[in-house]
Design an enzyme around this catalytic site. Structure first.
Site, mmCIF file in Angstrom:
data_model
loop_
_atom_site.group_PDB
_atom_site.id
_atom_site.type_symbol
_atom_site.label_atom_id
_atom_site.label_comp_id
_atom_site.label_asym_id
_atom_site.label_seq_id
_atom_site.Cartn_x
_atom_site.Cartn_y
_atom_site.Cartn_z
ATOM 1 N N SER A 142 0.829 -1.204 0.000
ATOM 2 C CA SER A 142 0.000 0.000 0.000
ATOM 3 C C SER A 142 0.862 1.251 0.000
ATOM 4 O O SER A 142 0.349 2.330 -0.219
ATOM 5 C CB SER A 142 -0.962 -0.016 1.186
ATOM 6 O OG SER A 142 -0.351 -0.545 2.315
ATOM 7 N N HIS A 166 -1.842 -2.765 -6.831
ATOM 8 C CA HIS A 166 -2.455 -2.430 -5.537
ATOM 9 C C HIS A 166 -3.973 -2.557 -5.612
ATOM 10 O O HIS A 166 -4.647 -1.730 -6.224
ATOM 11 C CB HIS A 166 -2.024 -1.004 -5.152
ATOM 12 C CG HIS A 166 -2.505 -0.574 -3.813
ATOM 13 N ND1 HIS A 166 -2.772 0.731 -3.498
ATOM 14 C CD2 HIS A 166 -2.787 -1.288 -2.689
ATOM 15 C CE1 HIS A 166 -3.183 0.808 -2.253
ATOM 16 N NE2 HIS A 166 -3.206 -0.403 -1.740
ATOM 17 N N GLU A 177 -4.595 -0.056 -8.587
ATOM 18 C CA GLU A 177 -3.582 0.962 -8.873
ATOM 19 C C GLU A 177 -2.349 0.213 -9.396
ATOM 20 O O GLU A 177 -1.855 -0.700 -8.734
ATOM 21 C CB GLU A 177 -3.246 1.649 -7.528
ATOM 22 C CG GLU A 177 -2.895 3.083 -7.593
ATOM 23 C CD GLU A 177 -2.602 3.666 -6.198
ATOM 24 O OE1 GLU A 177 -2.591 2.945 -5.173
ATOM 25 O OE2 GLU A 177 -2.361 4.876 -6.163
ATOM 26 N N ASN A 197 -3.355 6.032 -1.367
ATOM 27 C CA ASN A 197 -3.117 6.247 0.063
ATOM 28 C C ASN A 197 -2.532 7.618 0.374
ATOM 29 O O ASN A 197 -2.604 8.079 1.514
ATOM 30 C CB ASN A 197 -2.251 5.126 0.615
ATOM 31 C CG ASN A 197 -3.075 3.858 0.734
ATOM 32 O OD1 ASN A 197 -4.272 3.929 1.007
ATOM 33 N ND2 ASN A 197 -2.473 2.717 0.494
HETATM 34 N N1 CAA Z 1 -15.875 -9.693 0.459
HETATM 35 C C1 CAA Z 1 -16.687 -9.887 -0.592
HETATM 36 N N2 CAA Z 1 -17.835 -9.217 -0.791
HETATM 37 C C2 CAA Z 1 -18.174 -8.317 0.138
HETATM 38 C C3 CAA Z 1 -17.372 -8.032 1.263
HETATM 39 C C4 CAA Z 1 -16.181 -8.780 1.403
HETATM 40 N N3 CAA Z 1 -15.353 -8.598 2.436
HETATM 41 N N4 CAA Z 1 -17.984 -7.070 1.986
HETATM 42 C C5 CAA Z 1 -19.104 -6.736 1.334
HETATM 43 N N5 CAA Z 1 -19.223 -7.485 0.219
HETATM 44 C C6 CAA Z 1 -20.283 -7.417 -0.788
HETATM 45 C C7 CAA Z 1 -21.613 -7.860 -0.214
HETATM 46 O O1 CAA Z 1 -21.763 -9.257 -0.315
HETATM 47 C C8 CAA Z 1 -22.587 -7.104 -1.091
HETATM 48 O O2 CAA Z 1 -22.725 -7.796 -2.316
HETATM 49 P P1 CAA Z 1 -24.109 -7.661 -3.203
HETATM 50 O O3 CAA Z 1 -24.177 -6.242 -3.666
HETATM 51 O O4 CAA Z 1 -23.858 -8.632 -4.304
HETATM 52 O O5 CAA Z 1 -25.211 -8.050 -2.298
HETATM 53 C C9 CAA Z 1 -21.873 -5.789 -1.393
HETATM 54 O O6 CAA Z 1 -20.483 -6.059 -1.154
HETATM 55 C C10 CAA Z 1 -22.339 -4.694 -0.480
HETATM 56 O O7 CAA Z 1 -22.154 -5.123 0.860
HETATM 57 P P2 CAA Z 1 -23.125 -4.813 2.085
HETATM 58 O O8 CAA Z 1 -24.528 -4.617 1.565
HETATM 59 O O9 CAA Z 1 -22.911 -5.819 3.164
HETATM 60 O O10 CAA Z 1 -22.563 -3.478 2.724
HETATM 61 P P3 CAA Z 1 -22.315 -2.083 2.082
HETATM 62 O O11 CAA Z 1 -23.284 -1.752 1.004
HETATM 63 O O12 CAA Z 1 -22.186 -1.201 3.253
HETATM 64 O O13 CAA Z 1 -20.879 -2.236 1.393
HETATM 65 C C11 CAA Z 1 -18.540 -2.039 1.440
HETATM 66 C C12 CAA Z 1 -19.758 -2.685 2.099
HETATM 67 C C13 CAA Z 1 -18.403 -2.583 0.027
HETATM 68 C C14 CAA Z 1 -17.337 -2.453 2.282
HETATM 69 C C15 CAA Z 1 -18.746 -0.488 1.400
HETATM 70 O O14 CAA Z 1 -19.031 -0.024 2.684
HETATM 71 C C16 CAA Z 1 -17.542 0.252 0.861
HETATM 72 O O15 CAA Z 1 -17.355 0.376 -0.349
HETATM 73 N N6 CAA Z 1 -16.730 0.774 1.791
HETATM 74 C C17 CAA Z 1 -15.500 1.525 1.421
HETATM 75 C C18 CAA Z 1 -14.415 0.550 1.123
HETATM 76 C C19 CAA Z 1 -13.150 1.239 0.766
HETATM 77 O O16 CAA Z 1 -13.013 2.453 0.764
HETATM 78 N N7 CAA Z 1 -12.146 0.424 0.462
HETATM 79 C C20 CAA Z 1 -10.822 0.915 0.150
HETATM 80 C C21 CAA Z 1 -9.993 0.795 1.364
HETATM 81 S S1 CAA Z 1 -8.387 1.393 1.089
HETATM 82 C C22 CAA Z 1 -7.545 0.090 0.538
HETATM 83 O O17 CAA Z 1 -7.985 -1.010 0.458
HETATM 84 C C23 CAA Z 1 -6.162 0.392 0.120
HETATM 85 C C24 CAA Z 1 -5.132 0.406 1.141
HETATM 86 O O18 CAA Z 1 -3.976 0.190 0.771
HETATM 87 C C25 CAA Z 1 -5.360 0.776 2.519
#
Ligand code: CAA
Length: 282
Positions: free
Chosen positions: A119, A140, A152, A190
């Site tokens: 990251s 990434h 990325e 990030n």
């Molecule tokens: N694995 C697989 N699928 C998942 C999952 C997981 N861990 N978590 C959620 N899902 C799926 C669900 O099954 C659901 O699928 P359907 O649409 O087919 O039903 C869908 O995602 C939506 O999930 P939920 O309804 O349970 O919950 P939500 O609508 O609140 O979404 C979320 C959950 C996708 C995590 C959403 O809150 C989100 O996009 N959050 C932001 C995530 C983000 O910013 N990620 C980047 C982080 S930074 C990074 O990763 C880089 C780094 O280097 C730090």
């Protein structure tokens, strides 16, 4: 060169997500970690995720079984010698990653591409630990990997055009949308995301608002899918701290100093969802 076998190092939340996405896209996958327990846990997480997709009638039970059959697990880095491209998604720790890249470089055929899901650790610094820095690249993925569309793709100074194109095209074949970033601390994702999360932690630290209010402001006021403190718990507070340290060390600019509250949580072992406790309880 055609990628047929995809190696993944690390069966944690990022590694098992990458393995799932690659197997779903039709690649043979070797998922490696240091302990049988870890690979089993990673494999079970993929199984659970795919079962949810079956329940939602997104894939059939047969498709799920075919995807799972494409994933071999391994606890020996030697098994990765078969892979055409390896994505390393081990813990965000420089000595650990350096050792993995040195070992892979000595085990893998010279044409294999060695990608890292780091990251924030510089790609050039990792590439320099190998004799093939032209074949070392950043790939990434975002968490949760099966859901998030972005990859990325980060070029080190020595990364070749061929390696870049292959990795870019691979991200598209995995159903993702790639974005190109240059090799500076935190890349793009990030560099922007973590200072925002760190500032949210400062708001908590300075008593500007309660955790729920800070998250509500960003969720409902800015239409973020989750608040920054909940997102920090999802990413892992140790990873958040490691990224802030990389930004701070890389730029020597005080605007990137990690919030003392973040450090305090990490030191106490409150790492977020993975330990059951972070800013919230799980
Ligand atoms: N694995 C697989 N699928 C998942 C999952 C997981 N861990 N978590 C959620 N899902 C799926 C669900 O099954 C659901 O699928 P359907 O649409 O087919 O039903 C869908 O995602 C939506 O999930 P939920 O309804 O349970 O919950 P939500 O609508 O609140 O979404 C979320 C959950 C996708 C995590 C959403 O809150 C989100 O996009 N959050 C932001 C995530 C983000 O910013 N990620 C980047 C982080 S930074 C990074 O990763 C880089 C780094 O280097 C730090």
């Amino acid at each position: 060169m055609e990628i047929k076998t995809f190696g993944v190092i690390g069966a944690g939340q990022m590694g098992n997500g990458i393995a799932q996405v690659a197997a779903t896209a039709g690649y043979q996958v070797i998922m490696n970690d240091i302990k049988t327990d870890f690979v089993e846990k990673g494999f079970n997480a993929i199984e659970k995720n795919l079962s949810r997709s079956v329940e939602k009638e997104k894939i059939s039970r047969e498709e799920k079984n075919v995807i799972l059959e494409r994933i071999k697990t391994s606890i020996n880095l030697k098994d990765l010698a078969e892979a055409d491209l390896i994505v390393e998604a081990a813990t965000e720790n420089e000595p650990v990653k350096f050792e993995i890249f040195r070992t892979l470089d000595s085990l893998c055929p010279p044409e294999s591409i060695l990608a890292t899901n780091t990251s924030s650790i510089p790609i050039g610094r990792i590439g320099a630990k190998t004799k093939r820095p032209d074949k070392v690249i950043g790939m990434h993925f975002m968490n949760p990997v099966p859901v998030m569309k972005l990859v990325e793709v980060i070029r080190g100074l020595e990364t070749s055009d061929e390696t870049f194109k292959l990795t870019w095209d691979l991200a598209v074949k995995l159903g993702k949308t790639p974005a190109q970033a240059e090799d500076y601390p935190g890349f793009i994702a990030n560099r922007i995301l973590l200072p925002m999360i760190n500032e949210a932690i400062y708001c908590l630290y300075h008593g500007v608002g309660k955790k729920e209010d800070i998250d509500t402001v960003m969720k409902l006021g800015m239409n973020h899918p989750m608040g920054p403190l909940a997102l920090a718990d999802l990413i892992g507070l140790d990873t958040c701290l490691a990224i802030m340290e990389t930004l701070y060390d890389g730029f020597k600019d005080s605007k990137y100093r990690p919030c003392p509250l973040l450090r305090k949580y990490v030191e106490a072992g409150r790492l977020g969802r993975k330990t059951g406790k972070g800013f919230y309880d799980y």
